[in-house]
Design an enzyme around this catalytic site. Sequence first.
Site, PDB file in Angstrom:
ATOM      1  CG  ASP A   1      -0.303  -0.207   2.544  1.00 44.42           C
ATOM      2  OD1 ASP A   1       0.863   0.209   2.701  1.00 44.42           O
ATOM      3  OD2 ASP A   1      -0.948  -0.772   3.447  1.00 44.42           O
TER       4      ASP A   1
ATOM      5  CG  HIS B   1       4.574  -9.650  -0.506  1.00 47.52           C
ATOM      6  ND1 HIS B   1       3.785  -9.975   0.570  1.00 47.52           N
ATOM      7  CD2 HIS B   1       5.559 -10.577  -0.534  1.00 47.52           C
ATOM      8  CE1 HIS B   1       4.276 -11.060   1.168  1.00 47.52           C
ATOM      9  NE2 HIS B   1       5.356 -11.439   0.518  1.00 47.52           N
TER      10      HIS B   1
ATOM     11  N   GLY C   1       1.987  -6.665  13.034  1.00 47.08           N
ATOM     12  CA  GLY C   1       0.784  -6.879  12.226  1.00 47.08           C
ATOM     13  C   GLY C   1       0.924  -7.909  11.130  1.00 47.08           C
TER      14      GLY C   1
ATOM     15  N   PRO D   1      -2.461  -7.601  18.096  1.00 47.40           N
ATOM     16  CG  PRO D   1      -4.410  -6.732  17.135  1.00 47.40           C
ATOM     17  CD  PRO D   1      -2.989  -7.032  16.848  1.00 47.40           C
TER      18      PRO D   1
HETATM   19  P1  NAD Z   1      -2.552 -11.258   7.466  1.00 47.08           P
HETATM   20  O1  NAD Z   1      -3.830 -10.684   6.930  1.00 47.08           O
HETATM   21  O2  NAD Z   1      -2.283 -12.706   7.258  1.00 47.08           O
HETATM   22  O3  NAD Z   1      -2.446 -10.989   9.035  1.00 47.08           O
HETATM   23  C1  NAD Z   1      -2.708  -9.752   9.592  1.00 47.08           C
HETATM   24  C2  NAD Z   1      -2.181  -9.752  11.023  1.00 47.08           C
HETATM   25  O4  NAD Z   1      -2.376  -8.442  11.544  1.00 47.08           O
HETATM   26  C3  NAD Z   1      -2.915 -10.726  11.966  1.00 47.08           C
HETATM   27  O5  NAD Z   1      -1.962 -11.429  12.729  1.00 47.08           O
HETATM   28  C4  NAD Z   1      -3.743  -9.798  12.857  1.00 47.08           C
HETATM   29  O6  NAD Z   1      -3.884 -10.307  14.187  1.00 47.08           O
HETATM   30  C5  NAD Z   1      -2.883  -8.541  12.858  1.00 47.08           C
HETATM   31  N1  NAD Z   1      -3.612  -7.298  13.106  1.00 47.08           N
HETATM   32  C6  NAD Z   1      -4.912  -7.018  12.848  1.00 47.08           C
HETATM   33  N2  NAD Z   1      -5.185  -5.750  13.222  1.00 47.08           N
HETATM   34  C7  NAD Z   1      -4.026  -5.223  13.698  1.00 47.08           C
HETATM   35  C8  NAD Z   1      -3.654  -3.953  14.211  1.00 47.08           C
HETATM   36  N3  NAD Z   1      -4.546  -2.957  14.305  1.00 47.08           N
HETATM   37  N4  NAD Z   1      -2.361  -3.755  14.606  1.00 47.08           N
HETATM   38  C9  NAD Z   1      -1.449  -4.758  14.515  1.00 47.08           C
HETATM   39  N5  NAD Z   1      -1.757  -5.986  14.042  1.00 47.08           N
HETATM   40  C10 NAD Z   1      -3.018  -6.219  13.641  1.00 47.08           C
HETATM   41  O7  NAD Z   1      -1.395 -10.328   6.886  1.00 47.08           O
HETATM   42  P2  NAD Z   1       0.091 -10.648   6.467  1.00 47.08           P
HETATM   43  O8  NAD Z   1       0.756 -11.458   7.515  1.00 47.08           O
HETATM   44  O9  NAD Z   1       0.672  -9.341   6.093  1.00 47.08           O
HETATM   45  O10 NAD Z   1      -0.021 -11.576   5.165  1.00 47.08           O
HETATM   46  C11 NAD Z   1      -0.999 -11.425   4.183  1.00 47.08           C
HETATM   47  C12 NAD Z   1      -0.482 -11.045   2.796  1.00 47.08           C
HETATM   48  O11 NAD Z   1      -1.441 -10.168   2.220  1.00 47.08           O
HETATM   49  C13 NAD Z   1       0.796 -10.281   2.774  1.00 47.08           C
HETATM   50  O12 NAD Z   1       1.503 -10.718   1.670  1.00 47.08           O
HETATM   51  C14 NAD Z   1       0.384  -8.832   2.537  1.00 47.08           C
HETATM   52  O13 NAD Z   1       1.273  -8.211   1.657  1.00 47.08           O
HETATM   53  C15 NAD Z   1      -0.912  -8.934   1.788  1.00 47.08           C
HETATM   54  N6  NAD Z   1      -1.841  -7.830   2.158  1.00 47.08           N
HETATM   55  C16 NAD Z   1      -1.400  -6.553   2.125  1.00 47.08           C
HETATM   56  C17 NAD Z   1      -2.231  -5.515   2.506  1.00 47.08           C
HETATM   57  C18 NAD Z   1      -1.682  -4.104   2.463  1.00 47.08           C
HETATM   58  O14 NAD Z   1      -0.821  -3.792   1.652  1.00 47.08           O
HETATM   59  N7  NAD Z   1      -2.131  -3.229   3.364  1.00 47.08           N
HETATM   60  C19 NAD Z   1      -3.538  -5.785   2.926  1.00 47.08           C
HETATM   61  C20 NAD Z   1      -3.977  -7.119   2.928  1.00 47.08           C
HETATM   62  C21 NAD Z   1      -3.106  -8.143   2.547  1.00 47.08           C
END
Ligand code: NAD
Length: 245
Positions: free
Chosen positions: A105, A120, A188, A215
Site C-alpha cells: 500500500d 511483495h 501486524g 492484538p
Molecule cells: P494477514 O492478513 O495474514 O495478518 C494480519 C495480522 O495483523 C494478523 O496477525 C492480525 O492479528 C494482525 N492485526 C490485525 N489488526 C491489527 C492492528 N490494528 N495492529 C497490529 N496488528 C493487527 O497479513 P500478512 O501477515 O501481512 O499476510 C498477508 C499477505 O497479504 C501479505 O503478503 C500482505 O502483503 C498482503 N496484504 C497486504 C495488505 C496491504 O498492503 N495493506 C492488505 C492485505 C493483505
Amino acid sequence: MDETHVAKAAELLRDAEFACCLTGAGVSAESGVPTFRDLDGLWQDHRAEELVTIEAFQADPRRVWKFHHGWRELIGSVEPNPGHVALARMEKILPRFELITQNVDGLHQAAGSSGVIELHGNIWDTWCVNCRYQCDAKLQPLSDEPHCPQCGAWLRPGVIWFGETLPIDALRAAQRAALSCDVMLVVGTSAVVQPAASLPEWACQHGASIIEVNPESTPLSRIAAVCLSGPGAHVLPALADKLSA
Ligand code: NAD
Ligand code: ZN
C-alpha cells in the site's frame, strides 16, 4: 498494553546497534485497509487468496483486475496511521533502522520512512505479462481492462501473488537484515505467508531479540522476547515516545 512490556521493548531497541522491522497487513488496518482475513467473504463469496494467484489471472483476468482496481481505489483513499508515523520516527531516533514490509500500500513511504524494502511489490506498479513494459498506475491511470501499449498483451498488477517468486533484490536485502540485526520488531503479520514468515525465525536463530506487536498471538509469539499485545496505531507511538524520552 502493558507499560513494563513497552519499557522492555524500548530497552532492547535502545541497546541495539541495528534494529529492523517487518510489517504485515495489520499495520495498515487502522488506516482502513483490511487484512486478507477481514476481506474474506466480502468479495463475492470468494476468499481473497483465490484472486491473487497467476492461475486466477490466467483463468479470468477481468475478475482479477476488478478486485485489484477496487483495492487500488481503496488504498488511494487512505492515509498513514499513527503506527506508520511512529515507525518513521524510530528511523530518526535509532542509529540504524531498516523497514521491511509485506504490504503493497505504500503507506510507510507516505508516513516518511525511507529505503523501505517492499517484499511483495507495490499496488501501483503495473507490468506487461508478455514484454518488459512497466508503468506506474498512480501517474498513468489505467482502463478497466488494461492492455500493453507496446505489444497488446494484458497488463497485470505489479504485486507478488501467492505462489510467485519475490523480487530478488528485496528478498536479499531482507535476508541480510534478518541475519545481522540485533532486534527485529514484527508488526501486524500473521507470520504464515512464506518466505517473509521465516525472517523473524532466522533473526532469532542468529541471536536477535524479537519484539512482536499484534492484538493476537501468532506462531512467532513463542519465540518473541516481548509481545506487545494491541493495535499498532496505539502500541507503536507509545514505543516511539519511550525511545525518545
Ligand atoms: P494477514 O492478513 O495474514 O495478518 C494480519 C495480522 O495483523 C494478523 O496477525 C492480525 O492479528 C494482525 N492485526 C490485525 N489488526 C491489527 C492492528 N490494528 N495492529 C497490529 N496488528 C493487527 O497479513 P500478512 O501477515 O501481512 O499476510 C498477508 C499477505 O497479504 C501479505 O503478503 C500482505 O502483503 C498482503 N496484504 C497486504 C495488505 C496491504 O498492503 N495493506 C492488505 C492485505 C493483505
Ligand atoms: Zn507488452
